[in-house]
Scaffold this motif. Structure first.
Motif, mmCIF file in Angstrom:
data_model
loop_
_atom_site.group_PDB
_atom_site.id
_atom_site.type_symbol
_atom_site.label_atom_id
_atom_site.label_comp_id
_atom_site.label_asym_id
_atom_site.label_seq_id
_atom_site.Cartn_x
_atom_site.Cartn_y
_atom_site.Cartn_z
ATOM 1 N N GLN A 172 -18.991 46.622 -11.773
ATOM 2 C CA GLN A 172 -19.757 45.395 -11.914
ATOM 3 C C GLN A 172 -21.102 45.464 -11.195
ATOM 4 O OE1 GLN A 172 -18.127 41.909 -9.939
ATOM 5 N NE2 GLN A 172 -18.495 40.693 -11.782
ATOM 6 N N GLY A 173 -21.147 46.163 -10.067
ATOM 7 C CA GLY A 173 -22.401 46.328 -9.327
ATOM 8 C C GLY A 173 -22.582 45.390 -8.157
ATOM 9 N N ASN A 174 -22.042 44.179 -8.235
ATOM 10 C CA ASN A 174 -22.170 43.239 -7.114
ATOM 11 C C ASN A 174 -21.371 43.724 -5.910
ATOM 12 O OD1 ASN A 174 -23.632 41.725 -8.862
ATOM 13 N ND2 ASN A 174 -22.251 39.978 -8.893
ATOM 14 N N PHE A 175 -21.876 43.405 -4.721
ATOM 15 C CA PHE A 175 -21.169 43.769 -3.490
ATOM 16 C C PHE A 175 -19.973 42.839 -3.301
ATOM 17 C CE2 PHE A 175 -20.385 43.348 1.069
ATOM 18 C CZ PHE A 175 -20.278 44.676 1.443
ATOM 19 N N ASN A 176 -18.778 43.442 -3.221
ATOM 20 C CA ASN A 176 -17.542 42.675 -3.066
ATOM 21 C C ASN A 176 -16.993 42.922 -1.662
ATOM 22 O OD1 ASN A 176 -14.474 42.388 -3.138
ATOM 23 N ND2 ASN A 176 -15.029 41.472 -5.099
ATOM 24 N N LYS A 236 -24.661 52.555 -6.650
ATOM 25 C CA LYS A 236 -24.529 51.275 -7.335
ATOM 26 C C LYS A 236 -23.068 50.882 -7.557
ATOM 27 C CE LYS A 236 -28.969 51.581 -9.738
ATOM 28 N NZ LYS A 236 -29.672 51.667 -11.053
ATOM 29 N N GLU A 237 -22.188 51.885 -7.594
ATOM 30 C CA GLU A 237 -20.795 51.627 -7.913
ATOM 31 C C GLU A 237 -19.948 51.305 -6.675
ATOM 32 O OE1 GLU A 237 -22.514 54.267 -8.821
ATOM 33 O OE2 GLU A 237 -22.803 53.956 -10.974
ATOM 34 N N ALA A 238 -20.363 51.818 -5.518
ATOM 35 C CA ALA A 238 -19.565 51.631 -4.300
ATOM 36 C C ALA A 238 -19.451 50.149 -3.957
ATOM 37 C CB ALA A 238 -20.205 52.390 -3.139
ATOM 38 N N PHE A 239 -18.287 49.733 -3.500
ATOM 39 C CA PHE A 239 -18.024 48.365 -3.019
ATOM 40 C C PHE A 239 -18.084 47.323 -4.141
ATOM 41 C CE2 PHE A 239 -20.429 50.734 0.259
ATOM 42 C CZ PHE A 239 -19.390 50.944 1.153
ATOM 43 N N SER A 240 -17.894 47.738 -5.381
ATOM 44 C CA SER A 240 -17.905 46.755 -6.468
ATOM 45 C C SER A 240 -16.664 46.923 -7.340
ATOM 46 C CB SER A 240 -19.177 46.884 -7.310
ATOM 47 O OG SER A 240 -19.144 48.048 -8.095
ATOM 48 N N LYS A 241 -16.402 45.919 -8.162
ATOM 49 C CA LYS A 241 -15.179 45.902 -8.982
ATOM 50 C C LYS A 241 -15.353 46.744 -10.247
ATOM 51 C CE LYS A 241 -15.091 41.432 -9.278
ATOM 52 N NZ LYS A 241 -14.715 40.063 -9.658
ATOM 53 N N TRP A 242 -14.235 47.343 -10.673
ATOM 54 C CA TRP A 242 -14.179 48.053 -11.945
ATOM 55 C C TRP A 242 -13.528 47.111 -12.957
ATOM 56 C CZ3 TRP A 242 -15.885 52.029 -14.665
ATOM 57 C CH2 TRP A 242 -15.171 52.451 -15.781
ATOM 58 N N ALA A 273 -27.482 52.989 6.828
ATOM 59 C CA ALA A 273 -26.322 52.943 5.918
ATOM 60 C C ALA A 273 -26.061 51.512 5.439
ATOM 61 C CB ALA A 273 -25.086 53.496 6.626
ATOM 62 N N ILE A 274 -26.135 50.551 6.363
ATOM 63 C CA ILE A 274 -25.920 49.145 5.970
ATOM 64 C C ILE A 274 -27.035 48.686 5.036
ATOM 65 C CG2 ILE A 274 -25.881 46.766 6.834
ATOM 66 C CD1 ILE A 274 -24.388 47.782 9.288
ATOM 67 N N LYS A 275 -28.259 49.075 5.350
ATOM 68 C CA LYS A 275 -29.377 48.668 4.486
ATOM 69 C C LYS A 275 -29.217 49.251 3.080
ATOM 70 C CE LYS A 275 -32.541 49.703 7.698
ATOM 71 N NZ LYS A 275 -33.826 49.828 8.429
ATOM 72 N N GLN A 276 -28.768 50.514 3.020
ATOM 73 C CA GLN A 276 -28.564 51.127 1.700
ATOM 74 C C GLN A 276 -27.427 50.427 0.957
ATOM 75 O OE1 GLN A 276 -27.327 55.245 1.786
ATOM 76 N NE2 GLN A 276 -27.717 55.547 -0.392
ATOM 77 N N MET A 277 -26.348 50.134 1.682
ATOM 78 C CA MET A 277 -25.180 49.491 1.056
ATOM 79 C C MET A 277 -25.545 48.136 0.476
ATOM 80 S SD MET A 277 -21.526 48.521 2.834
ATOM 81 C CE MET A 277 -22.257 47.518 4.141
ATOM 82 N N LEU A 278 -26.350 47.355 1.200
ATOM 83 C CA LEU A 278 -26.666 45.994 0.777
ATOM 84 C C LEU A 278 -27.995 45.890 0.036
ATOM 85 C CD1 LEU A 278 -25.533 44.044 3.978
ATOM 86 C CD2 LEU A 278 -24.229 44.547 1.912
#
Length: 401
Positions: free
Chosen positions: A305-309, A293-299, A213-218
């Motif tokens: 945005q896509g970047n991990f926040n 791609k959308e999880a953990f990023s800003k709208w 899960a962490i590998k997929q998230m990052l």
């Protein structure tokens, strides 16, 4: 093929977290010496320089980069200095402040083929000493015509700076952060790992490597050499166990979490491992709801945005690590995403809490409380939400739900 995810470089530890007095710099003793490669190798083998075999899993250098570093030593070319700090509790033993990749490479090149915890380096991609491609250190010893090169390698001086009598950890972090200013930024997690060894941090390291899960998230297909995956694990445990103690200093919060959970590992191991499973489930739930791609990023009002926040990661995993909240979310994915987007568009303080001074108590409370209350409203259940009370975080029952 896994695409590595970019990080928003906000909400990270930096010099703002450090409080250092001028006297601290006068107390430390810094001296330089020219150790030979052979001397450094002997220090590594004796374990006097703390270079755990586990560090190999987070190599930043490719085999070719390592081979060319060894080639530079063989040719007598200048290389950057290595910086060590003598352990306070153990004279003559050192932790690495700068030069870990170079030391890992030296240790690997001198490793034995069998019964060595370090993987033996076979030289590859050399452009000057081409005859050495495909050879290990053991191979070179078998050929008399390489004796001169071996002597050159063993006697090559490497500038080494040693810091003794350092006043506190903040001093070392200051040195570390200044060294990395203007070059590739490394995570302070590397230094934390050296300063605070223990069962919990070993668990966090292993867990971050083994968690799909962490590998997929990052977007990782191998352990992150900057140890941001371990930092994420420590960050989550800080949030779920010690959020009420947070005073706005991220470094201290992470250090305290590691210290307490290392200390209490015997009594807390089962709880930590159970919560680690829930942590993985929270990542899966967030990805299922928002998309990979959308999880953990800003709208930004038009798209994610896509970047991990990290700040968005905090609030998502804090709530979705609760099984009751995950169960109540079933079938409401679209509504949850829509409400998150709406908050980002209409609540300036909410979106600002992901972008500016993310470590402040006020912004931390704002994003945790706003998202918690919104989830309680969507799901129709009471939720425990961090709330700002007398300028401190207090976890209380939500108004909504």
């Amino acid at each position: 093929m896994i695409q590595k995810r970019l990080f928003d470089e906000i909400g990270v530890e930096n010099e703002d977290d450090l409080s250092q007095k001028l006297e601290s710099f006068e107390q430390a003793v810094v001296w330089g010496t020219d150790w030979t490669t052979e001397t450094i190798m002997n220090q590594l083998i004796k374990g006097n320089i703390d270079l755990q075999p586990k560090f190999q899993r987070r190599d930043a250098w490719s085999v070719i980069a390592k081979s060319r570093f060894i080639e530079s030593l063989l040719l007598g070319l200048p290389i950057p200095q290595i910086i060590l700090a003598e352990k306070k509790e153990s004279k003559g033993k050192y932790i690495v402040i700068d030069g870990k990749q170079r030391l890992l490479t030296i240790r690997g090149f001198f490793a034995k083929q069998e019964n060595d915890s370090f993987k033996q380096l076979k030289l590859t991609g050399l452009t000057i000493l081409k005859d050495l491609n495909g050879k290990t250190y053991s191979d070179l010893l078998c050929y008399p015509n390489f004796n001169q090169l071996i002597n050159q390698l063993q006697n090559q001086p490497i500038r080494t700076t040693v810091i003794k009598n350092w006043p506190n950890e903040s001093f070392l972090f200051t040195v570390f952060l200044r060294l990395n200013t203007g070059s590739i930024k490394l995570s302070p997690q590397e230094l934390r790992q050296a300063l605070h060894p223990g069962n919990f941090i070993d668990f966090a390291d292993d867990f971050s490597i083994n968690s799909n899960a962490i590998k997929q998230m990052l977007g990782l297909d191998s352990p992150d050499y900057r140890m941001r995956d371990v930092e994420i694990v420590i960050r989550h445990f800080t949030n779920i166990y010690f959020l009420e103690e947070f005073d706005g200093n991220l470094k201290n919060a992470f250090d305290e979490t590691v210290f307490k959970l290392n200390r209490d590992w015997i009594t807390e191991e089962n709880r930590i491992k159970t919560d680690a499973i829930q942590f993985e489930e929270s990542i899966k739930a967030t990805i299922e709801i928002f998309g990979e791609k959308e999880a953990f990023s800003k709208w930004n009002g038009i798209s994610f945005q896509g970047n991990f926040n990290r700040a968005i990661f905090d609030i998502m995993c804090y709530y979705f690590s609760n099984q009751q909240i995950r169960n109540a979310s079933f079938g409401k994915n679209q509504q949850i995403v829509a409400e998150f987007k709406k908050l980002c568009e209409v609540d300036y303080d909410f979106i600002s809490s992901f972008e500016h001074t993310t470590k402040s108590i006020q912004n931390t409370a704002k994003r945790f409380n706003t998202w918690g209350e919104k989830l309680a409203e969507i799901l129709g259940i009471k939720i425990l939400v961090p709330t700002l009370v007398n300028n401190r975080l207090k976890i209380i029952e939500s108004k909504n739900g």
